[in-house]
Write a protein that holds these residues in place. Sequence first.
Motif, PDB file in Angstrom:
ATOM      1  N   VAL A 276      36.357  50.593 -16.350  1.00 18.68           N
ATOM      2  CA  VAL A 276      35.913  49.706 -15.279  1.00 18.68           C
ATOM      3  C   VAL A 276      34.496  49.261 -15.608  1.00 18.68           C
ATOM      4  CG1 VAL A 276      37.449  50.626 -13.503  1.00 18.68           C
ATOM      5  CG2 VAL A 276      35.236  51.673 -13.845  1.00 18.68           C
ATOM      6  N   CYS A 277      34.245  47.976 -15.381  1.00 18.20           N
ATOM      7  CA  CYS A 277      32.980  47.391 -15.816  1.00 18.20           C
ATOM      8  C   CYS A 277      32.139  46.953 -14.623  1.00 18.20           C
ATOM      9  CB  CYS A 277      33.252  46.220 -16.744  1.00 18.20           C
ATOM     10  SG  CYS A 277      34.222  46.686 -18.203  1.00 18.20           S
ATOM     11  N   GLU A 278      30.823  47.038 -14.819  1.00 16.32           N
ATOM     12  CA  GLU A 278      29.890  46.707 -13.751  1.00 16.32           C
ATOM     13  C   GLU A 278      28.542  46.307 -14.326  1.00 16.32           C
ATOM     14  OE1 GLU A 278      29.721  50.379 -11.544  1.00 16.32           O
ATOM     15  OE2 GLU A 278      28.203  51.217 -12.859  1.00 16.32           O
ATOM     16  N   MET A 279      27.778  45.608 -13.500  1.00 19.39           N
ATOM     17  CA  MET A 279      26.386  45.303 -13.788  1.00 19.39           C
ATOM     18  C   MET A 279      25.554  46.270 -12.952  1.00 19.39           C
ATOM     19  SD  MET A 279      26.380  42.786 -15.925  1.00 19.39           S
ATOM     20  CE  MET A 279      24.809  41.961 -15.832  1.00 19.39           C
ATOM     21  N   PRO A 280      24.347  46.586 -13.396  1.00 16.48           N
ATOM     22  CA  PRO A 280      23.529  47.487 -12.587  1.00 16.48           C
ATOM     23  C   PRO A 280      23.166  46.842 -11.256  1.00 16.48           C
ATOM     24  CG  PRO A 280      22.297  46.679 -14.486  1.00 16.48           C
ATOM     25  CD  PRO A 280      23.698  46.173 -14.614  1.00 16.48           C
ATOM     26  N   GLY A 281      23.070  47.661 -10.234  1.00 21.77           N
ATOM     27  CA  GLY A 281      22.658  47.182  -8.922  1.00 21.77           C
ATOM     28  C   GLY A 281      21.140  47.151  -8.811  1.00 21.77           C
ATOM     29  N   THR A 282      20.677  46.884  -7.620  1.00 24.37           N
ATOM     30  CA  THR A 282      19.236  46.889  -7.331  1.00 24.37           C
ATOM     31  C   THR A 282      18.992  47.807  -6.148  1.00 24.37           C
ATOM     32  OG1 THR A 282      19.307  45.092  -5.717  1.00 24.37           O
ATOM     33  CG2 THR A 282      19.096  44.461  -8.044  1.00 24.37           C
ATOM     34  N   ALA A 283      17.755  47.937  -5.758  1.00 22.29           N
ATOM     35  CA  ALA A 283      17.424  48.757  -4.597  1.00 22.29           C
ATOM     36  C   ALA A 283      18.063  48.204  -3.321  1.00 22.29           C
ATOM     37  CB  ALA A 283      15.909  48.838  -4.428  1.00 22.29           C
TER      38      ALA A 283
ATOM     39  N   PRO B 174      35.375  43.212 -12.082  1.00 20.37           N
ATOM     40  CA  PRO B 174      36.759  43.550 -12.428  1.00 20.37           C
ATOM     41  C   PRO B 174      37.371  42.629 -13.488  1.00 20.37           C
ATOM     42  CG  PRO B 174      36.616  42.726 -10.184  1.00 20.37           C
ATOM     43  CD  PRO B 174      35.217  42.894 -10.677  1.00 20.37           C
ATOM     44  N   GLU B 175      36.870  41.417 -13.633  1.00 22.01           N
ATOM     45  CA  GLU B 175      37.389  40.508 -14.657  1.00 22.01           C
ATOM     46  C   GLU B 175      37.069  40.997 -16.077  1.00 22.01           C
ATOM     47  OE1 GLU B 175      33.221  39.101 -13.673  1.00 22.01           O
ATOM     48  OE2 GLU B 175      34.943  39.847 -12.522  1.00 22.01           O
ATOM     49  N   GLU B 176      36.157  41.947 -16.193  1.00 16.85           N
ATOM     50  CA  GLU B 176      35.787  42.521 -17.495  1.00 16.85           C
ATOM     51  C   GLU B 176      36.549  43.816 -17.806  1.00 16.85           C
ATOM     52  OE1 GLU B 176      33.771  41.332 -19.799  1.00 16.85           O
ATOM     53  OE2 GLU B 176      32.824  39.682 -18.728  1.00 16.85           O
ATOM     54  N   ASP B 177      37.260  44.386 -16.819  1.00 15.77           N
ATOM     55  CA  ASP B 177      37.968  45.662 -16.997  1.00 15.77           C
ATOM     56  C   ASP B 177      39.030  45.571 -18.088  1.00 15.77           C
ATOM     57  OD1 ASP B 177      36.472  46.473 -14.821  1.00 15.77           O
ATOM     58  OD2 ASP B 177      38.185  46.689 -13.464  1.00 15.77           O
TER      59      ASP B 177
ATOM     60  N   SER C  41      44.620  46.545 -23.184  1.00 15.51           N
ATOM     61  CA  SER C  41      45.248  45.547 -22.323  1.00 15.51           C
ATOM     62  C   SER C  41      44.311  45.190 -21.183  1.00 15.51           C
ATOM     63  CB  SER C  41      46.586  46.054 -21.777  1.00 15.51           C
ATOM     64  OG  SER C  41      46.381  47.156 -20.920  1.00 15.51           O
ATOM     65  N   THR C  42      44.519  43.983 -20.662  1.00 22.34           N
ATOM     66  CA  THR C  42      43.829  43.507 -19.462  1.00 22.34           C
ATOM     67  C   THR C  42      44.904  42.913 -18.555  1.00 22.34           C
ATOM     68  OG1 THR C  42      43.478  41.212 -20.146  1.00 22.34           O
ATOM     69  CG2 THR C  42      41.842  42.820 -20.904  1.00 22.34           C
ATOM     70  N   SER C  43      44.486  42.389 -17.416  1.00 20.61           N
ATOM     71  CA  SER C  43      45.452  41.738 -16.534  1.00 20.61           C
ATOM     72  C   SER C  43      46.012  40.469 -17.178  1.00 20.61           C
ATOM     73  CB  SER C  43      44.807  41.416 -15.189  1.00 20.61           C
ATOM     74  OG  SER C  43      43.706  40.539 -15.385  1.00 20.61           O
ATOM     75  N   GLU C  44      45.364  39.972 -18.240  1.00 19.75           N
ATOM     76  CA  GLU C  44      45.791  38.738 -18.905  1.00 19.75           C
ATOM     77  C   GLU C  44      46.607  38.963 -20.174  1.00 19.75           C
ATOM     78  OE1 GLU C  44      42.496  36.114 -19.416  1.00 19.75           O
ATOM     79  OE2 GLU C  44      41.888  36.329 -17.329  1.00 19.75           O
ATOM     80  N   GLY C  45      46.759  40.218 -20.605  1.00 22.80           N
ATOM     81  CA  GLY C  45      47.555  40.473 -21.793  1.00 22.80           C
ATOM     82  C   GLY C  45      47.025  41.625 -22.622  1.00 22.80           C
TER      83      GLY C  45
ATOM     84  N   LYS D  33      40.392  39.515 -24.908  1.00 23.43           N
ATOM     85  CA  LYS D  33      38.977  39.855 -25.077  1.00 23.43           C
ATOM     86  C   LYS D  33      38.504  39.597 -26.512  1.00 23.43           C
ATOM     87  CE  LYS D  33      37.130  42.994 -22.300  1.00 23.43           C
ATOM     88  NZ  LYS D  33      36.633  42.048 -21.326  1.00 23.43           N
ATOM     89  N   ARG D  34      39.302  38.857 -27.281  1.00 22.65           N
ATOM     90  CA  ARG D  34      38.961  38.577 -28.683  1.00 22.65           C
ATOM     91  C   ARG D  34      37.526  38.059 -28.785  1.00 22.65           C
ATOM     92  NH1 ARG D  34      41.790  34.397 -32.918  1.00 22.65           N
ATOM     93  NH2 ARG D  34      40.503  35.055 -34.672  1.00 22.65           N
ATOM     94  N   GLY D  35      36.766  38.676 -29.689  1.00 22.79           N
ATOM     95  CA  GLY D  35      35.377  38.286 -29.904  1.00 22.79           C
ATOM     96  C   GLY D  35      34.385  39.145 -29.134  1.00 22.79           C
ATOM     97  N   ASP D  36      34.831  39.846 -28.095  1.00 22.81           N
ATOM     98  CA  ASP D  36      33.931  40.734 -27.357  1.00 22.81           C
ATOM     99  C   ASP D  36      33.572  41.931 -28.226  1.00 22.81           C
ATOM    100  OD1 ASP D  36      34.118  39.056 -25.201  1.00 22.81           O
ATOM    101  OD2 ASP D  36      35.122  40.493 -23.889  1.00 22.81           O
ATOM    102  N   ARG D  37      32.335  42.396 -28.070  1.00 19.98           N
ATOM    103  CA  ARG D  37      31.862  43.564 -28.814  1.00 19.98           C
ATOM    104  C   ARG D  37      31.196  44.526 -27.849  1.00 19.98           C
ATOM    105  NH1 ARG D  37      27.942  41.053 -32.956  1.00 19.98           N
ATOM    106  NH2 ARG D  37      27.562  43.228 -33.410  1.00 19.98           N
ATOM    107  N   PHE D  38      31.323  45.821 -28.142  1.00 17.74           N
ATOM    108  CA  PHE D  38      30.739  46.868 -27.312  1.00 17.74           C
ATOM    109  C   PHE D  38      30.082  47.908 -28.207  1.00 17.74           C
ATOM    110  CE2 PHE D  38      34.185  45.033 -24.955  1.00 17.74           C
ATOM    111  CZ  PHE D  38      33.719  44.963 -23.660  1.00 17.74           C
TER     112      PHE D  38
END
Length: 117
Positions: free
Chosen positions: A30-37, A46-49, A59-63, A81-86
Amino acid sequence: MGLAGIAVFSTPALAGPEGPAFTVRRGEYVCEMPGTALTAAGLRRPEEDFTIRQGSMYSTSEGRGSYLATGDEIHMTTGPKRGDRFRRVSENFLRKLTSEGKETDLRCIRRVANNRY
């Protein structure tokens, strides 16, 4: 099976220029951006999960697609997610990279019993 066959099966993963090949721990990331105070600790994206399947498949919801993991980097080579790097920060924590290899704020964490969303 002769000695040649045994040698093939006992060979360690080959090292690439970035380091030895590996597979990412299976499970849902599950993917997220950091929050703030003023917001939650993490702002879900969720589109990044994605879910790591057996072998080097995800797999993703798209394939579905495949990835290559060497050193501490994961490259999504086919699929949605082709081209994504982690970058692998730990066995359960990945950080998305830019096309230049710089870390972004997006983090993807493998779901376990104590971090259900």
